[in-house]
Design a protein around this motif. Structure first.
Motif, PDB file in Angstrom:
ATOM      1  N   UNK A  80       0.888  -1.113  -0.097  1.00 17.74           N
ATOM      2  CA  UNK A  80      -0.036  -0.109  -0.101  1.00 17.74           C
ATOM      3  C   UNK A  80       1.047   1.219  -0.223  1.00 17.74           C
ATOM      4  N   UNK A  81       2.168   1.079  -0.114  1.00 21.72           N
ATOM      5  CA  UNK A  81       3.021   2.414  -0.032  1.00 21.72           C
ATOM      6  C   UNK A  81       3.512   2.600  -1.669  1.00 21.72           C
ATOM      7  N   UNK A  82       3.758   3.612  -1.971  1.00 22.83           N
ATOM      8  CA  UNK A  82       4.323   4.211  -3.219  1.00 22.83           C
ATOM      9  C   UNK A  82       5.990   4.036  -2.889  1.00 22.83           C
ATOM     10  N   UNK A  83       6.566   3.559  -3.976  1.00 22.87           N
ATOM     11  CA  UNK A  83       8.073   3.446  -4.122  1.00 22.87           C
ATOM     12  C   UNK A  83       8.404   4.118  -5.645  1.00 22.87           C
ATOM     13  N   UNK A  84       9.319   4.823  -5.644  1.00 16.52           N
ATOM     14  CA  UNK A  84       9.745   5.345  -6.971  1.00 16.52           C
ATOM     15  C   UNK A  84      11.165   5.046  -7.359  1.00 16.52           C
ATOM     16  N   UNK A  85      11.348   4.552  -8.579  1.00 14.80           N
ATOM     17  CA  UNK A  85      12.918   4.560  -8.936  1.00 14.80           C
ATOM     18  C   UNK A  85      13.472   5.610 -10.094  1.00 14.80           C
ATOM     19  N   UNK A  86      14.563   5.869  -9.746  1.00 13.35           N
ATOM     20  CA  UNK A  86      15.285   6.892 -10.564  1.00 13.35           C
ATOM     21  C   UNK A  86      16.670   6.379 -10.859  1.00 13.35           C
ATOM     22  N   UNK A  87      17.158   6.695 -12.110  1.00 14.48           N
ATOM     23  CA  UNK A  87      18.508   6.613 -12.713  1.00 14.48           C
ATOM     24  C   UNK A  87      19.060   8.086 -12.030  1.00 14.48           C
ATOM     25  N   UNK A  88      20.142   7.814 -11.404  1.00 12.55           N
ATOM     26  CA  UNK A  88      21.048   9.028 -10.931  1.00 12.55           C
ATOM     27  C   UNK A  88      22.195   9.127 -11.539  1.00 12.55           C
ATOM     28  N   UNK A  89      22.610  10.052 -12.168  1.00 16.56           N
ATOM     29  CA  UNK A  89      23.900  10.333 -12.606  1.00 16.56           C
ATOM     30  C   UNK A  89      24.757  11.524 -11.781  1.00 16.56           C
ATOM     31  N   UNK A  90      25.865  11.216 -11.442  1.00 17.49           N
ATOM     32  CA  UNK A  90      26.659  12.088 -10.573  1.00 17.49           C
ATOM     33  C   UNK A  90      27.749  12.461 -11.372  1.00 17.49           C
ATOM     34  N   UNK A  91      28.482  13.531 -11.274  1.00 13.15           N
ATOM     35  CA  UNK A  91      29.500  14.132 -12.005  1.00 13.15           C
ATOM     36  C   UNK A  91      30.535  13.139 -12.384  1.00 13.15           C
ATOM     37  N   UNK A  92      30.815  12.400 -11.437  1.00 17.02           N
ATOM     38  CA  UNK A  92      31.690  11.541 -11.645  1.00 17.02           C
ATOM     39  C   UNK A  92      31.367   9.994 -11.366  1.00 17.02           C
ATOM     40  N   UNK A  93      31.731   9.252 -12.244  1.00 20.02           N
ATOM     41  CA  UNK A  93      31.259   7.626 -12.094  1.00 20.02           C
ATOM     42  C   UNK A  93      29.940   7.584 -13.061  1.00 20.02           C
ATOM     43  N   UNK A  94      29.578   6.016 -12.936  1.00 16.35           N
ATOM     44  CA  UNK A  94      28.470   5.668 -13.683  1.00 16.35           C
ATOM     45  C   UNK A  94      27.341   5.915 -12.980  1.00 16.35           C
ATOM     46  N   UNK A  95      26.143   5.943 -13.951  1.00 22.62           N
ATOM     47  CA  UNK A  95      24.854   6.147 -13.265  1.00 22.62           C
ATOM     48  C   UNK A  95      24.414   5.022 -12.630  1.00 22.62           C
ATOM     49  N   UNK A  96      23.523   5.340 -11.566  1.00 23.04           N
ATOM     50  CA  UNK A  96      22.922   4.080 -10.633  1.00 23.04           C
ATOM     51  C   UNK A  96      21.261   4.222 -10.582  1.00 23.04           C
ATOM     52  N   UNK A  97      20.753   3.142 -10.422  1.00 24.70           N
ATOM     53  CA  UNK A  97      19.480   3.215 -10.089  1.00 24.70           C
ATOM     54  C   UNK A  97      19.196   3.312  -8.491  1.00 24.70           C
ATOM     55  N   UNK A  98      18.243   4.207  -8.046  1.00 22.86           N
ATOM     56  CA  UNK A  98      17.797   4.260  -6.547  1.00 22.86           C
ATOM     57  C   UNK A  98      16.209   4.253  -6.664  1.00 22.86           C
ATOM     58  N   UNK A  99      15.859   3.612  -5.427  1.00 22.23           N
ATOM     59  CA  UNK A  99      14.587   3.755  -5.169  1.00 22.23           C
ATOM     60  C   UNK A  99      14.253   4.324  -3.783  1.00 22.23           C
ATOM     61  N   UNK A 100      13.263   5.140  -3.663  1.00 18.76           N
ATOM     62  CA  UNK A 100      12.931   5.921  -2.448  1.00 18.76           C
ATOM     63  C   UNK A 100      11.339   5.880  -2.277  1.00 18.76           C
ATOM     64  N   UNK A 101      10.968   5.742  -1.101  1.00 18.65           N
ATOM     65  CA  UNK A 101       9.386   5.487  -0.951  1.00 18.65           C
ATOM     66  C   UNK A 101       9.177   5.410   0.450  1.00 18.65           C
ATOM     67  N   UNK A 102       7.827   4.644   0.669  1.00 18.83           N
ATOM     68  CA  UNK A 102       7.384   4.533   1.964  1.00 18.83           C
ATOM     69  C   UNK A 102       7.249   5.860   2.914  1.00 18.83           C
ATOM     70  N   UNK A 103       6.792   6.595   2.254  1.00 17.95           N
ATOM     71  CA  UNK A 103       6.485   8.093   2.776  1.00 17.95           C
ATOM     72  C   UNK A 103       5.218   7.915   3.704  1.00 17.95           C
TER      73      UNK A 103
END
Length: 123
Positions: free
Chosen positions: A87-110
């Motif tokens: 019953x909780x929302x979770x969102x997935x994002x592709x995060x690209x930093x200035x240095x290094x490879x992009x990575x996927x992150x999930x945030x949720x359970x607000x």
């Protein structure tokens, strides 16, 4: 001939559903960015993290802060998808930093303005 028409209609319907899904926007990008900025600076944002996440952040801060600082500023945060769990929302994002490879992150359970979960599976 009729069968080909059904396949074409199914393909069009599938494309419409994909477009609608892609058009959805994430709601948590700003909070994710704020969390990364705080952790890179050596603090866990108590105003954004629920108790369990805040405790985990504080325990892992000595390892996380130098890594995020070395990754540099965030170049882009791209919304990928939304999932529902318990019953909780979770969102997935592709995060690209200035240095290094992009990575996927999930945030949720607000809950009550604070998040219960932020993680990356390392991909």
């Amino acid at each position: 001939m009729m069968r080909l028409g059904l396949i074409a209609i199914a393909a069009l319907l599938g494309a419409s559903a994909a477009t609608a899904q892609t058009a959805e926007q994430g709601q948590y990008a700003d909070q994710l960015r704020a969390m990364f900025t705080s952790v890179a600076g050596g603090t866990c944002p108590a105003d954004l993290m629920a108790d369990g996440l805040l405790k985990a952040c504080r325990e892992q801060l000595p390892q996380m802060a130098p890594g995020l600082k070395a990754a540099g500023p965030i170049k882009t945060i791209t919304f990928l998808k939304t999932e529902q769990a318990n019953g909780e929302r979770f969102e997935q994002y592709q995060v690209a930093f200035t240095n290094g490879a992009p990575s996927k992150w999930t945030i949720g359970g607000l809950q009550d303005g604070k998040f219960k979960s932020v993680y990356s599976l390392g991909d």
